[in-house]
Scaffold this motif. Sequence first.
Motif, mmCIF file in Angstrom:
data_model
loop_
_atom_site.group_PDB
_atom_site.id
_atom_site.type_symbol
_atom_site.label_atom_id
_atom_site.label_comp_id
_atom_site.label_asym_id
_atom_site.label_seq_id
_atom_site.Cartn_x
_atom_site.Cartn_y
_atom_site.Cartn_z
ATOM 1 N N PHE A 1 0.883 -1.181 0.058
ATOM 2 C CA PHE A 1 0.048 -0.165 0.036
ATOM 3 C C PHE A 1 0.824 1.385 0.108
ATOM 4 O O PHE A 1 1.957 1.222 0.718
ATOM 5 C CB PHE A 1 -0.961 0.048 1.207
ATOM 6 C CG PHE A 1 -1.741 1.043 1.372
ATOM 7 C CD1 PHE A 1 -2.928 1.488 0.885
ATOM 8 C CD2 PHE A 1 -1.245 2.326 2.139
ATOM 9 C CE1 PHE A 1 -3.610 2.698 0.957
ATOM 10 C CE2 PHE A 1 -1.985 3.498 2.532
ATOM 11 C CZ PHE A 1 -3.188 3.591 1.690
ATOM 12 N N THR A 2 0.308 2.249 -0.897
ATOM 13 C CA THR A 2 1.053 3.609 -0.572
ATOM 14 C C THR A 2 -0.117 4.514 -0.696
ATOM 15 O O THR A 2 -1.292 4.261 -1.177
ATOM 16 C CB THR A 2 2.216 3.914 -1.603
ATOM 17 O OG1 THR A 2 2.791 5.200 -1.090
ATOM 18 C CG2 THR A 2 1.676 4.035 -2.899
ATOM 19 N N CYS A 3 0.330 5.898 -0.484
ATOM 20 C CA CYS A 3 -0.697 7.121 -0.470
ATOM 21 C C CYS A 3 -0.017 8.168 -0.796
ATOM 22 O O CYS A 3 1.129 8.557 -0.328
ATOM 23 C CB CYS A 3 -1.150 6.996 1.005
ATOM 24 S SG CYS A 3 -2.635 8.071 1.270
ATOM 25 N N THR A 4 -0.608 8.972 -1.346
ATOM 26 C CA THR A 4 -0.141 10.332 -1.831
ATOM 27 C C THR A 4 -1.069 11.265 -2.315
ATOM 28 O O THR A 4 -2.351 11.159 -2.289
ATOM 29 C CB THR A 4 1.081 10.155 -2.982
ATOM 30 O OG1 THR A 4 1.898 11.345 -2.924
ATOM 31 C CG2 THR A 4 0.586 9.692 -4.411
ATOM 32 N N SER A 5 -0.543 12.521 -2.818
ATOM 33 C CA SER A 5 -1.458 13.554 -3.207
ATOM 34 C C SER A 5 -0.452 14.479 -4.318
ATOM 35 O O SER A 5 0.590 14.401 -4.298
ATOM 36 C CB SER A 5 -1.476 14.586 -2.078
ATOM 37 O OG SER A 5 -2.275 14.086 -1.165
ATOM 38 N N SER A 6 -1.432 15.173 -5.114
ATOM 39 C CA SER A 6 -0.768 16.199 -5.804
ATOM 40 C C SER A 6 0.775 16.074 -6.234
ATOM 41 O O SER A 6 1.115 14.989 -7.250
ATOM 42 C CB SER A 6 -0.698 17.598 -4.928
ATOM 43 O OG SER A 6 -0.184 18.682 -5.511
ATOM 44 N N GLN A 7 1.635 16.983 -5.858
ATOM 45 C CA GLN A 7 3.026 17.004 -6.339
ATOM 46 C C GLN A 7 3.774 15.551 -6.244
ATOM 47 O O GLN A 7 4.558 15.121 -6.849
ATOM 48 C CB GLN A 7 3.897 18.075 -5.467
ATOM 49 C CG GLN A 7 3.251 19.437 -5.644
ATOM 50 C CD GLN A 7 3.110 19.998 -6.893
ATOM 51 O OE1 GLN A 7 2.104 20.290 -7.417
ATOM 52 N NE2 GLN A 7 3.964 19.723 -7.775
ATOM 53 N N GLY A 8 3.293 14.813 -5.248
ATOM 54 C CA GLY A 8 3.802 13.471 -4.701
ATOM 55 C C GLY A 8 3.474 12.696 -6.031
ATOM 56 O O GLY A 8 4.371 11.898 -6.362
ATOM 57 N N LEU A 9 2.212 12.689 -6.388
ATOM 58 C CA LEU A 9 1.850 11.870 -7.467
ATOM 59 C C LEU A 9 2.677 12.184 -8.632
ATOM 60 O O LEU A 9 3.225 11.289 -9.636
ATOM 61 C CB LEU A 9 0.064 12.020 -7.810
ATOM 62 C CG LEU A 9 -0.092 11.068 -9.147
ATOM 63 C CD1 LEU A 9 -0.238 9.807 -8.582
ATOM 64 C CD2 LEU A 9 -1.773 11.661 -9.505
ATOM 65 N N ALA A 10 2.882 13.563 -8.897
ATOM 66 C CA ALA A 10 3.229 13.974 -10.146
ATOM 67 C C ALA A 10 4.862 13.653 -9.976
ATOM 68 O O ALA A 10 5.541 13.159 -11.213
ATOM 69 C CB ALA A 10 3.700 15.546 -10.169
#
Lengths: 309, 392
Positions: free
Chosen positions: B77-86
């Motif tokens: 499992f992982t989890c991210t947002s925004s710039q992290g996804l980019a």
Amino acid sequence: MEAVNVYAARILEKQEYFKPGHRACQGCAEALAVRLVAKALGNNVIVASATGCMEIISSPLPFTNWDVPWIHVAFENTAAVLSGAESAYKALARKGRIKDRGTVFLGMGGDGATTDIGLQALSGAFERGHSFVYVCYDNEAYMNTGIQRSSSTPFGASTTTSPAGKKVPGQITWKKNMAEIAVAHNVPYVATACASYPFDLMEKVQKAARTPGPAYIHILSVCPTGWRIPPSKSIWIGRLAVETGIFPLFEVEDGRYRITVDVPEMRPVEEYLKPQGRFRHLTPEITARIQERVDFEYRKLVAKTQFKF
Amino acid sequence: MGKRVGIEVSIAAADAVASTDVDVVAAYPITPQTHIVEHLSELVNNGELDAEFIPVESEHSAMSVCCGSSAAGARTFTCTSSQGLALMNEIVFIAPGLRLPIVMILANRSLSGPLSIWNDHTDVMSIRDCGWIQVFAETGQEVYDHVLFSFRVAEDPAVSLPVILNMDGFILTHVIEPIEYWEPEQVKRYLPDFKPVNALDPDRPTTVGAFGLPGIYSEAKKAQDEALIHSKEHILKAWEELGQVVGRHYKPVETHLTEGAETVFLTMGSIGQTVAMAVERLRDRGEPAGLVKLRLWRPFPFEELRDAVRGAKRIIVIDRAISYGGTGGPVASEIRSALYGEDHMPAVTNFICGLAGRDVTPDDYIAMYERSLEMTQSKVGQEDSVFYGVRE
């Protein structure tokens, strides 16, 4: 298979895990080093490879030269991919879903994948302390894309992005000292090696595999194509790199330095530079500068081996 | 039935992940994803979750660790947002190519610049074509249920693809909602142990991530596309069984008051709830309004969408992302494509709103409704694909 350096080739395993039939150039000392590393580790190993020459020559779908589990994801993330595989095995063994058989996790990348684009991922994996062996096969430029300079390209070398020009004599920065960067992470085992010294190399690989925690081996990998030498001269050039002190073979165990291949009488660097097309343009002044730097670095290394704990 | 607790949705999501007995979690902190990974590391360090928590040095490495872990046979499992996804973008595209059943929660947040930590869908729309199964949750309960669903679908040997679970940043991640937790028996009944199709194993050496020459690349990628398309039947089955286990029923496309509706809104994610309020008020006024909510984004639910909008004269697509200089908002252009050539194709009008967490209220949606009545078939480059509520 300890002390292979003493008992030599007779006791080496005959089995190959990096199989013949790959597509490396003639005289590729990097492919030779890969073969020796694979041989030294046997079959209880999981390999993560960076994008680069060794990946391209050994895995054209649907063929493979790997007789051990092998994964390639991208260029700069090998140490992270390896961290994931190692952690997976740790968790699965703890939960009793697989048997803990002491599988070795081997990461491999070229100098670009290690000293440039993959340095952050490797630094992170060192710092987190995963148990793995990371081997950098350093052929001193981006050979797979056509001999572009990297931070591991030596001073003075002409590459396709540091060409020997009318104003600028090729690469004008000093080679990044990746082994020392690994040492600075307090990695328990760090070594340099070269396929021209196969038993020294294999012994280091096995020592690295036995070391709990991260281990790093930096292997100078002669590239006839990129260094502009005949394929038959690879092993000889590798020996000259060591005998001139340009690439000393040493190991660092828990911060303690030891030179593993002694060079009682250092040859002048000119003997190493002259046969190589990439250094053809060097003037005596530049050669003298390189000599000065090599002497200085070697003295520094010797001083470290004499440090009393 | 599981216990019902008032809890922050991020904490509940992390508890849902923990309830799967996940083996490896790799993450790098980024707002608004942080509470999820903080809680997971807390569970690990308190001995309540037997997993390896890998606090990586970047999101690029987070996804790379996930690839290594999943390939080695661990539930990941992982989890991210925004710039992290980019930043992890490169590896996001590789994971489905390697058929690695990683589960990722994406706490949706806008992309820089200007820097914004708030919610919209510009991050996920940047990876529209990455090859992952992609679902959107509307409420905290949906997030919780879909964590279990995501692992179930991803690890199904007939699927073996990674899944992104989208939850709106702050609007879902940071609110407290009543959430019904699953009992361990329910998790056990719904989610079998992970048995990877191919794992890195010295006893059975495999080569993962070979390189493809022109003679084989297209075949490899077509096989991947077919795997994603065919995952839909397993997705539908996983929702059906989820309904049997916990009594909540989910569909790829949800409808609200669409019977006899002439104008339907189309939404994704948490704004569905606000738009539902607007639609109810419009209905009270006698307006023939309805609401269609897209839960499954990839593989795209063509049939269900056509069924849901059948009979409508107009669709108001709410986009929470921009396709710069493109063919309207990313969702609207997909809806147009999906319906193109249908008999009695409804007019598609498009509003881009709620960027970077800007509030959009039921009154705003009613205003969009009224405005849409004056608009014809949306054509790109004309006034009918518009930013709503932007000061000029």
